[in-house]
Design a protein around this motif. Structure first.
Motif, mmCIF file in Angstrom:
data_model
loop_
_atom_site.group_PDB
_atom_site.id
_atom_site.type_symbol
_atom_site.label_atom_id
_atom_site.label_comp_id
_atom_site.label_asym_id
_atom_site.label_seq_id
_atom_site.Cartn_x
_atom_site.Cartn_y
_atom_site.Cartn_z
ATOM 1 N N SER A 130 11.442 41.326 185.647
ATOM 2 C CA SER A 130 10.655 39.780 185.761
ATOM 3 C C SER A 130 9.427 39.745 186.208
ATOM 4 O O SER A 130 8.383 39.246 185.709
ATOM 5 N N SER A 176 7.106 34.484 174.134
ATOM 6 C CA SER A 176 6.476 33.328 174.731
ATOM 7 C C SER A 176 4.960 33.187 175.177
ATOM 8 O O SER A 176 4.374 32.478 174.852
ATOM 9 N N PRO A 221 19.739 31.359 178.554
ATOM 10 C CA PRO A 221 19.723 32.701 179.587
ATOM 11 C C PRO A 221 19.547 33.913 178.806
ATOM 12 O O PRO A 221 19.098 35.015 179.342
ATOM 13 N N TYR A 277 11.355 38.869 175.135
ATOM 14 C CA TYR A 277 11.145 37.294 175.094
ATOM 15 C C TYR A 277 9.989 36.701 175.837
ATOM 16 O O TYR A 277 9.428 35.742 175.273
ATOM 17 N N TYR A 278 10.011 37.245 176.920
ATOM 18 C CA TYR A 278 8.810 36.679 177.657
ATOM 19 C C TYR A 278 7.416 36.689 177.135
ATOM 20 O O TYR A 278 6.456 35.972 177.118
ATOM 21 N N ILE A 295 13.533 30.030 174.448
ATOM 22 C CA ILE A 295 13.362 31.153 175.369
ATOM 23 C C ILE A 295 13.652 30.614 176.791
ATOM 24 O O ILE A 295 14.106 31.247 177.894
ATOM 25 N N LYS A 296 12.954 29.328 177.115
ATOM 26 C CA LYS A 296 13.224 28.600 178.646
ATOM 27 C C LYS A 296 14.670 28.357 178.830
ATOM 28 O O LYS A 296 15.252 28.374 179.883
ATOM 29 N N HIS A 310 16.307 35.451 178.455
ATOM 30 C CA HIS A 310 15.520 35.811 179.487
ATOM 31 C C HIS A 310 15.086 37.317 179.825
ATOM 32 O O HIS A 310 15.579 37.928 180.833
ATOM 33 N N GLU A 311 14.575 38.040 178.924
ATOM 34 C CA GLU A 311 14.154 39.462 178.748
ATOM 35 C C GLU A 311 12.752 39.697 178.433
ATOM 36 O O GLU A 311 12.326 38.963 177.885
#
Length: 278
Positions: A105, A31, A20, A27-28, A16-17, A23-24
């Motif tokens: 984000s 994490s 790119p 998925y945040y 996830i990190k 980066h939604e």
């Protein structure tokens, strides 16, 4: 189980990190779930491994209270993350056109910080209320790690405050699962409004991973509560087994579920493995 749980959750955090395309918001939140699972694993790891590998069940009072704080804290955080993820699925399915504008984000980070702070403040009184109790010679805990209700039972002095506050914390967990249930009722209502059966199944398939994660987390907790409430004279082994399942299985299974069911993560892992062994 610990090795698989730690490696699996670290793998999810790494991808996830580094990727790119992940980066939604979904998925945040995933994490955050991985961090909660790692916290649960590392909180219980010292005492459980010491008991099973070296048959050394002793723990100092301060270490026990600290472990109890972290276990309850990360459990509350996992419950909150599962609740947030249900809202994420609700917005993605019921309001897809505004999904990215609602869950930016910045907003996702704020949601994570607010819930983290809420859970720290919620669990923070536990160590202080336990420290103020007077304990007798009886010092045998029921599980292979320290829980608030287990430590509280060893006290000789009045522990009414602990009982009341413990009930309040339990009610916040019930509120989480109630909100998750309501989210899925609204999702189901929206899905039933879709004309095509294939589209219905496609939409519901995006929720399968989260539903399994919710069941894996809540079923052992509810089962343990039912055993303590209605089966007081059941075998201690059943209580110990359910308590160990509660801490061992969710951190172990969540990475497996999301790696198997999520096509993006699965493809990335397979691609990296193919590159390595090519």
């Amino acid at each position: 189980m610990y090795i698989v749980a730690i490696m699996g959750n670290c793998t999810i955090l790494f991808f996830i990190k580094m990727e790119p395309s992940l980066h939604e918001p979904m998925y945040y939140f995933l994490s955050m779930l991985a961090v909660s699972d790692l916290g649960l694993s590392f909180s219980s790891l010292p005492t459980m491994l010491r008991i099973f590998l070296f048959n050394a069940p002793g723990i100092s009072p301060n270490a026990c209270i600290a472990q109890e704080f972290f276990i309850h804290g990360f459990s509350a955080m996992e419950s909150s993350v599962l609740l947030i993820m249900s809202f994420d699925r609700f917005i993605a399915i019921c309001n897809p056109l505004r999904y990215t504008s609602i869950l930016t984000s910045t907003r996702v980070i704020k949601i994570g910080l607010v819930f983290s702070l809420k859970n720290v403040l919620l669990i923070l009184p536990f160590p202080f209320t336990l420290k103020h109790l007077r304990y007798c010679k009886k010092n045998l805990l029921s599980h292979s790690y320290c829980l608030h209700q287990d430590v509280m039972k060893l006290a000789c002095s009045d522990n009414k405050i602990n009982v009341i506050y413990g009930l309040f914390v339990a009610l916040t967990g019930i509120l989480d699962i109630t909100c998750i249930f309501m989210s899925y009722m609204l999702i189901l209502k929206a899905v039933l409004g879709i004309a095509s059966q294939n589209e219905r199944l496609k939409v519901l398939n995006t929720c399968v991973s989260h539903i399994i994660a919710v069941l894996i987390f809540y079923v052992p907790i509810i089962s343990l509560s039912v055993i303590y409430r209605f089966a007081k004279y059941s075998s201690p082994m059943v209580k110990i087994l359910m308590a160990d399942v509660f801490l061992l299985v969710p951190p172990l299974m969540n990475p497996v579920i999301y790696c198997v069911k999520n096509q993006q993560i699965r493809n990335l892992i397979l691609m990296k493995l193919c590159q390595k062994y090519r």
